[in-house]
Design an enzyme around this catalytic site. Structure first.
Site, PDB file in Angstrom:
ATOM      1  N   LYS A   1       0.542  -1.318   0.233  1.00  0.00           N
ATOM      2  CA  LYS A   1      -0.214  -0.284  -0.057  1.00  0.00           C
ATOM      3  C   LYS A   1       1.375   1.106  -0.632  1.00  0.00           C
ATOM      4  CE  LYS A   1      -4.371  -1.801   1.697  1.00  0.00           C
ATOM      5  NZ  LYS A   1      -4.471  -3.170   2.233  1.00  0.00           N
TER       6      LYS A   1
ATOM      7  N   GLU B   1      -9.767   6.991   3.931  1.00  0.00           N
ATOM      8  CA  GLU B   1     -10.389   6.213   4.820  1.00  0.00           C
ATOM      9  C   GLU B   1      -9.378   4.840   5.173  1.00  0.00           C
ATOM     10  OE1 GLU B   1      -9.967   6.020   1.657  1.00  0.00           O
ATOM     11  OE2 GLU B   1      -9.604   4.302   1.262  1.00  0.00           O
TER      12      GLU B   1
ATOM     13  N   SER C   1       1.540  -9.654  -0.893  1.00  0.00           N
ATOM     14  CA  SER C   1       1.616  -8.366  -0.423  1.00  0.00           C
ATOM     15  C   SER C   1       2.003  -7.607   0.630  1.00  0.00           C
ATOM     16  CB  SER C   1      -0.307  -8.716  -1.349  1.00  0.00           C
ATOM     17  OG  SER C   1      -0.907  -8.852  -0.395  1.00  0.00           O
TER      18      SER C   1
HETATM   19  C1  LIG Z   1      -5.027  -4.155   2.219  1.00  0.00           C
HETATM   20  C2  LIG Z   1      -4.484  -5.319   1.663  1.00  0.00           C
HETATM   21  C3  LIG Z   1      -4.950  -6.015   0.205  1.00  0.00           C
HETATM   22  C4  LIG Z   1      -5.713  -6.110  -0.321  1.00  0.00           C
HETATM   23  O1  LIG Z   1      -5.877  -4.900  -1.141  1.00  0.00           O
HETATM   24  P1  LIG Z   1      -5.801  -4.690  -2.889  1.00  0.00           P
HETATM   25  O2  LIG Z   1      -6.200  -3.442  -2.998  1.00  0.00           O
HETATM   26  O3  LIG Z   1      -6.550  -5.567  -3.420  1.00  0.00           O
HETATM   27  O4  LIG Z   1      -4.354  -4.974  -2.815  1.00  0.00           O
HETATM   28  C5  LIG Z   1      -3.682  -6.627   0.388  1.00  0.00           C
HETATM   29  N1  LIG Z   1      -3.010  -7.066   1.080  1.00  0.00           N
HETATM   30  C6  LIG Z   1      -2.379  -6.582   2.070  1.00  0.00           C
HETATM   31  C7  LIG Z   1      -1.535  -7.123   2.695  1.00  0.00           C
HETATM   32  C8  LIG Z   1      -3.578  -5.408   2.329  1.00  0.00           C
HETATM   33  O5  LIG Z   1      -2.599  -4.505   3.251  1.00  0.00           O
END
Ligand SMILES: *Cc1c(COP(=O)(O)O)cnc(C)c1O
Length: 401
Positions: free
Chosen positions: A94, A116, A383
């Site tokens: 993010k 948000e 992610s």
């Molecule tokens: C917020 C988050 C997501 C989901 O958000 P996307 O916009 O779909 O990427 C996925 N993985 C992590 C680690 C997150 O913090």
């Protein structure tokens, strides 16, 4: 340009029939101002260099592409590669988007940032970047989430942000989004709305995608350097869809590369307790964009559930709806229980504790890999890291920390 090569979205912000700007008149000029400023910034090499430099020096990019040999060996099929967004500053992808938009806000002369947040991950990323760029930061968060995610609330406060609890509606993310939009309408002259995923009205799905595309651009270069060929599959979890689009988009024209988006099937798709908008939802308008939504017969937005806080959202980015409709990507569901299996699998084979969101992608990729020969390459977007989820995992395992 043929239709196939056309840049997406089109000039009205549509990806095929999805996307657009479904907002009150008062926001139209703000969205136009934002789009113009973004296109200017995108064409300015100085802005791009500034973004790249902070990606390197502040976020720690490029993040590694790690061949997960132990995991691959245990499964005994295709070769699995992990794009290590968990190693980015703050522990998830993010920050890429928060940094890009923070720089854009500064360039536009805005001094006040609003955001948000649901579980608090985007709030923390926004607060982090605002501290570094010396911008005022206000984060709207549902009262319910403020209670559930107290350590992220504390993080945001430490970083100098003001957290405003929202007590309307279900007191969760969708109500926080409504409140943020209300603030934006009132304070448009000095305020920038820093949106956290590839959702919302045009130009947000495009802007967030472009900043997150650094994930796929690096992956492409890294796979080519290591294997001298493209990967066969890209697998990523999909909440709003930003980490998945960031990985997929730079490979859009590489038709041999298959995209698989993994949604949260929660307690099961046959129950109402899931968050699989693409797999189980239908087209509708939410928060300014047309896309797939989880809604009941009369169009009321459904309450969603996922063990992964970041996947718990009833909508999804319009570009994913377009990829689904055109068959460019395939979307599947993975349950809470399966995600926990993916979580443990990665902990035990590779010594990496993943966030619960990418644990969904790990589970699916492991199933997929088992049926494929070793020369097939599967790149998973890891992610985020799992530190934030330890309480949830412990509880699911019947333990008390
Ligand atoms: C917020 C988050 C997501 C989901 O958000 P996307 O916009 O779909 O990427 C996925 N993985 C992590 C680690 C997150 O913090």
């Amino acid at each position: 340009m043929t239709v196939k090569d056309r840049q997406l979205p089109d000039s009205h912000g549509y990806f095929g029939q999805y996307g657009g700007k479904f907002v009150p008149e008062t926001l139209m000029s703000a969205l136009d101002e934002l789009e113009q400023a973004y296109l200017d910034a995108q064409a300015d090499p100085e802005f791009q260099q500034q973004f790249q430099k902070l990606c390197r020096e502040y976020i720690g990019r490029p993040t590694p592409l790690y061949p997960a040999q132990q995991l691959s060996a245990k499964i005994g099929g295709a070769t699995i590669l992990l794009k290590r967004e968990d190693l980015a500053h703050t522990g998830a992808h993010k920050i890429n988007n928060a940094l890009g938009q923070g720089l854009l806000a500064k360039r536009m002369g805005k001094t006040r940032i609003i955001a948000e947040t649901g579980a608090g991950q985007h709030g923390v990323a926004a607060a982090t970047v605002c501290a570094m760029l010396n911008l005022q930061c206000i984060v709207y968060m549902g009262e319910e989430d403020v209670q559930r995610q107290s350590s992220n609330v504390f993080r945001m406060k430490l970083l100098g942000a003001e957290v405003r609890p929202v007590s309307s509606g279900s007191r969760t993310l969708k109500d926080a989004i409504n409140e943020t939009i209300r603030d934006w309408v009132t304070n448009i002259h000095n305020t920038y709305y820093l949106l956290g995923s590839v959702v919302g009205p045009h130009p947000y799905p495009m802007i967030v995608r472009d900043f997150q595309s650094i994930i796929g651009e690096e992956t492409k270069e890294q796979v080519m350097t290591m294997y001298n060929r493209l990967p066969n599959y890209l697998v990523a979890c999909v909440g709003g869809g930003s980490n998945a689009i960031g990985l997929f988009h730079p490979f859009f024209h590489e038709k041999s590369v298959k995209f698989i988006g993994v949604e949260a099937a929660g307690r099961g798709l046959e129950t109402a307790l899931h968050a699989a908008s693409l797999v189980a939802g239908r087209s509708g308008v939410l928060h300014g964009t047309k896309s797939h939504l989880l809604q009941d017969k009369s169009g009321q937005i459904q309450t969603t559930h996922s063990i992964a806080p970041g996947l718990d959202y009833p909508g999804v980015g319009p570009e994913h709806s377009y990829y689904k409709e055109t068959g460019r990507a395939t979307y599947v569901g993975v349950t809470d229980a399966q995600a926990l299996e993916g979580f443990r699998l990665l902990c035990e084979t590779e010594g990496i504790i993943p966030a619960l969101e990418p644990a969904h992608a790990i589970y699916y990729a492991a199933e997929l890999a088992a049926d494929l020969p070793q020369d097939q390459l599967i790149a998973i977007n890891l992610s985020g890291r799992g530190d934030k989820d330890l309480d949830i995992v412990a509880e699911a395992m019947g333990m008390n920390l």
